[in-house]
Design an enzyme around this catalytic site. Sequence first.
Site, PDB file in Angstrom:
ATOM      1  N   GLN A  12       0.803  -1.220   0.000  1.00 28.19           N
ATOM      2  CA  GLN A  12       0.000   0.000   0.000  1.00 28.19           C
ATOM      3  C   GLN A  12       0.840   1.277   0.000  1.00 28.19           C
ATOM      4  OE1 GLN A  12      -2.801  -1.733   3.253  1.00 28.19           O
ATOM      5  NE2 GLN A  12      -4.082  -0.381   2.040  1.00 28.19           N
ATOM      6  N   ARG A  69       3.685  -0.179  13.185  1.00 32.05           N
ATOM      7  CA  ARG A  69       3.360  -1.477  12.602  1.00 32.05           C
ATOM      8  C   ARG A  69       3.465  -1.355  11.085  1.00 32.05           C
ATOM      9  NH1 ARG A  69      -2.132  -3.814  10.966  1.00 32.05           N
ATOM     10  NH2 ARG A  69      -1.620  -5.978  10.523  1.00 32.05           N
ATOM     11  N   HIS A 113       0.816  -9.237   4.664  1.00 28.72           N
ATOM     12  CA  HIS A 113      -0.335  -8.339   4.508  1.00 28.72           C
ATOM     13  C   HIS A 113      -0.763  -8.407   3.033  1.00 28.72           C
ATOM     14  CE1 HIS A 113      -2.404  -4.672   6.478  1.00 28.72           C
ATOM     15  NE2 HIS A 113      -2.999  -4.846   5.318  1.00 28.72           N
ATOM     16  N   ASN A 157      -2.005 -10.670   8.518  1.00 26.79           N
ATOM     17  CA  ASN A 157      -3.002  -9.617   8.666  1.00 26.79           C
ATOM     18  C   ASN A 157      -4.333 -10.094   8.104  1.00 26.79           C
ATOM     19  OD1 ASN A 157      -3.853  -6.709   9.044  1.00 26.79           O
ATOM     20  ND2 ASN A 157      -4.373  -7.008   6.896  1.00 26.79           N
ATOM     21  N   GLU A 158      -5.351 -10.110   8.929  1.00 29.15           N
ATOM     22  CA  GLU A 158      -6.727 -10.339   8.487  1.00 29.15           C
ATOM     23  C   GLU A 158      -6.895 -11.519   7.520  1.00 29.15           C
ATOM     24  OE1 GLU A 158      -8.402  -6.723   6.931  1.00 29.15           O
ATOM     25  OE2 GLU A 158      -8.307  -5.701   8.850  1.00 29.15           O
ATOM     26  N   ASN A 281      -8.158  -5.817  14.420  1.00 24.07           N
ATOM     27  CA  ASN A 281      -8.469  -4.654  13.597  1.00 24.07           C
ATOM     28  C   ASN A 281      -9.968  -4.424  13.679  1.00 24.07           C
ATOM     29  OD1 ASN A 281      -5.810  -4.706  12.835  1.00 24.07           O
ATOM     30  ND2 ASN A 281      -6.184  -5.307  10.712  1.00 24.07           N
ATOM     31  N   TYR A 283     -13.159  -1.879  12.438  1.00 25.70           N
ATOM     32  CA  TYR A 283     -13.691  -0.764  11.639  1.00 25.70           C
ATOM     33  C   TYR A 283     -15.148  -0.459  11.949  1.00 25.70           C
ATOM     34  CZ  TYR A 283      -9.264  -0.503   9.296  1.00 25.70           C
ATOM     35  OH  TYR A 283      -7.918  -0.321   9.080  1.00 25.70           O
ATOM     36  N   GLU A 342      -5.292  -2.027  14.082  1.00 23.19           N
ATOM     37  CA  GLU A 342      -5.791  -1.064  13.091  1.00 23.19           C
ATOM     38  C   GLU A 342      -7.118  -0.507  13.557  1.00 23.19           C
ATOM     39  OE1 GLU A 342      -6.268  -2.300   8.970  1.00 23.19           O
ATOM     40  OE2 GLU A 342      -4.361  -3.383   9.039  1.00 23.19           O
ATOM     41  N   TRP A 389      -4.848   3.301  11.670  1.00 28.00           N
ATOM     42  CA  TRP A 389      -4.711   3.065  10.234  1.00 28.00           C
ATOM     43  C   TRP A 389      -5.166   4.342   9.543  1.00 28.00           C
ATOM     44  CZ3 TRP A 389      -2.358  -0.572   7.393  1.00 28.00           C
ATOM     45  CH2 TRP A 389      -2.502  -0.448   6.004  1.00 28.00           C
ATOM     46  N   GLU A 396      -5.437   2.053  -1.536  1.00 26.92           N
ATOM     47  CA  GLU A 396      -6.489   1.367  -0.784  1.00 26.92           C
ATOM     48  C   GLU A 396      -7.074   0.218  -1.624  1.00 26.92           C
ATOM     49  OE1 GLU A 396      -7.437   1.010   2.292  1.00 26.92           O
ATOM     50  OE2 GLU A 396      -9.188  -0.150   1.693  1.00 26.92           O
ATOM     51  N   TRP A 397      -6.235  -0.746  -1.939  1.00 26.29           N
ATOM     52  CA  TRP A 397      -6.634  -1.985  -2.595  1.00 26.29           C
ATOM     53  C   TRP A 397      -7.558  -1.734  -3.790  1.00 26.29           C
ATOM     54  CZ3 TRP A 397      -2.936  -4.791  -0.979  1.00 26.29           C
ATOM     55  CH2 TRP A 397      -2.497  -4.746   0.336  1.00 26.29           C
TER      56      TRP A 397
HETATM   57  C1  GBH Z   1      -8.002  -3.306   6.567  1.00 24.34           C
HETATM   58  O1  GBH Z   1      -9.013  -4.104   6.070  1.00 24.34           O
HETATM   59  C2  GBH Z   1      -6.704  -3.668   5.937  1.00 24.34           C
HETATM   60  O2  GBH Z   1      -5.898  -4.416   6.822  1.00 24.34           O
HETATM   61  C3  GBH Z   1      -5.930  -2.496   5.391  1.00 24.34           C
HETATM   62  O3  GBH Z   1      -4.939  -2.939   4.536  1.00 24.34           O
HETATM   63  C4  GBH Z   1      -6.882  -1.548   4.714  1.00 24.34           C
HETATM   64  O4  GBH Z   1      -6.234  -0.514   4.035  1.00 24.34           O
HETATM   65  C5  GBH Z   1      -7.795  -0.983   5.763  1.00 24.34           C
HETATM   66  O5  GBH Z   1      -8.404  -1.984   6.512  1.00 24.34           O
HETATM   67  C6  GBH Z   1      -8.891  -0.077   5.190  1.00 24.34           C
HETATM   68  O6  GBH Z   1      -9.680  -0.770   4.302  1.00 24.34           O
HETATM   69  O7  GBH Z   1     -19.441  -3.072   4.427  1.00 24.34           O
HETATM   70  O8  GBH Z   1     -19.688  -1.181   5.850  1.00 24.34           O
HETATM   71  O9  GBH Z   1     -19.724  -3.370   6.812  1.00 24.34           O
HETATM   72  C7  GBH Z   1     -10.296  -3.746   6.520  1.00 24.34           C
HETATM   73  C8  GBH Z   1     -11.335  -4.757   6.201  1.00 24.34           C
HETATM   74  C9  GBH Z   1     -13.458  -5.152   5.300  1.00 24.34           C
HETATM   75  C10 GBH Z   1     -13.282  -3.608   7.147  1.00 24.34           C
HETATM   76  C11 GBH Z   1     -14.784  -4.559   4.944  1.00 24.34           C
HETATM   77  C12 GBH Z   1     -14.668  -3.082   6.825  1.00 24.34           C
HETATM   78  C13 GBH Z   1     -16.830  -3.774   5.711  1.00 24.34           C
HETATM   79  C14 GBH Z   1     -17.452  -2.452   5.985  1.00 24.34           C
HETATM   80  N1  GBH Z   1     -12.636  -4.183   5.984  1.00 24.34           N
HETATM   81  N2  GBH Z   1     -15.446  -4.042   6.120  1.00 24.34           N
HETATM   82  S1  GBH Z   1     -19.205  -2.511   5.735  1.00 24.34           S
END
Ligand code: GBH
Length: 437
Positions: A12, A69, A113, A157-158, A281, A283, A342, A389, A396-397
């Site tokens: 990334q 990290r 990762h 990672n994940e 991690n 989110y 994260e 993060w 961003e992938w």
């Molecule tokens: C991480 O993945 C990665 O480790 C990192 O590389 C990446 O840049 C970062 O997060 C940000 O994307 O559909 O609204 O329920 C995060 C994995 C998978 C977390 C999808 C949130 C769904 C949100 N993500 N997930 S939602």
Amino acid sequence: MFLWGTATASYQIEGAVAEDGRGLSIWDTFAHEPGRVRDGHTGDVSCDHYHRWPEDVALMAGLGVDSYRFSIAWPRVQPEGRGRINQAGLDFYDRLTDALHDRGIVPAATLFHWDLPQALEDEGGWLNRDTSYRFAEYAAAVADRLADRIPMWITLNEPFVHMVFGYAMGSHAPGRALFLDALPVAHHQLLGHGLAAAALRERGAEKVLITNNCTPVWPASDDPADLAAADAYDTLHNRLFNDPVLIGKYPDLSAYGVTLDCVQDGDLDLIGARLDGIGINYYNPTRIAAPTAEGLPFADTGITGHPTTAFGWPVVPDGLRELLTGLKARYGDALPPVYVTENGCSQPDVPGPDGVVDDQARIAYLDGHIDALQRARAEGVDVRGYYVWSLLDNFEWAEGYHQRFGLVHVDFATGERTPKASYHWLARRIAEHAGTR
Ligand code: GBH
């Protein structure tokens, strides 16, 4: 000591994809295939961290973080994914590690990762059990060089996201859409984790962790069908990866019509060996209802009634407290110290009058989540770190450069870095917490 940190990943941020003998990764291949990544963006140059790393270390020092990290790119270390070790690739991480120590920043290295050597994908990638053994061989080579100076190691990672997006849905590299047939990817990654953890320990690694992305699961209602679906989702997303590493067994998947036939005698002993910590991690939570069609045993309804990030993900800070206390409730004494490896959000650029990105929504996001983490600690969860993060806006992938997660703005045309308002805010926040570590 509680570690305040920030996180990144090799593909990334690094760029320099053809330098010093680096081999191809599945993300090089995937990003160069038309239609895979938004607007055809690739990580070829990205933040050019491979050359600009001294500036990035200085930015971390300015932030006042205790720990950084980062991830190591397997194809820099083993261009063919097996055999020959490319010392020139390891030199990069060696320099970085020393520079971090010079600034008093604890290096925390992730070994995988998602940038698998393409040569291994050509032999089936993580569908092939041999990849687990290749991963351990790579881990040993890295540890031989760096275990004396890197105290904290994260094997994977994940693995959930890599399996689901990479092999089940195909929205990430290697772009395969095998649906439930992707399941062996879970086990082979976890076996790789167990073998790599043993290799790291043999070489004196101080702390060995894995990072799982976890989500609190909210049933859409208390209707039994919704509750059963939520349980299925929790099993397939969270427990499938947490149970084997924390309690040495897989959850029962038979109700979903799938089995893990690829598990062999002894695998779970390796996978379930005691860890020094678990990386989490976080989110957002996930709201789950009974399935509406054949196939998966759940339906993800999405969450409404909360603010959302630029990615559209719901902002639910208390979900982090709920997740952490839930892990403690489920695993009890089997839960090792937790590191939030994260947490962060994507926000659009909102330049203030002085040209500095005034990312108030990110500040609110981080503030809320740090509070939630502190509440979890007050409720008895042994949380030892929090990594934002990400340090920099980066690749961003599948979204390419369209989603910006950085505390530091990156102008991808020039490579110029400019700290955002959130960077200055976090620096103050970390300084205020100096006494409470
Ligand atoms: C991480 O993945 C990665 O480790 C990192 O590389 C990446 O840049 C970062 O997060 C940000 O994307 O559909 O609204 O329920 C995060 C994995 C998978 C977390 C999808 C949130 C769904 C949100 N993500 N997930 S939602």
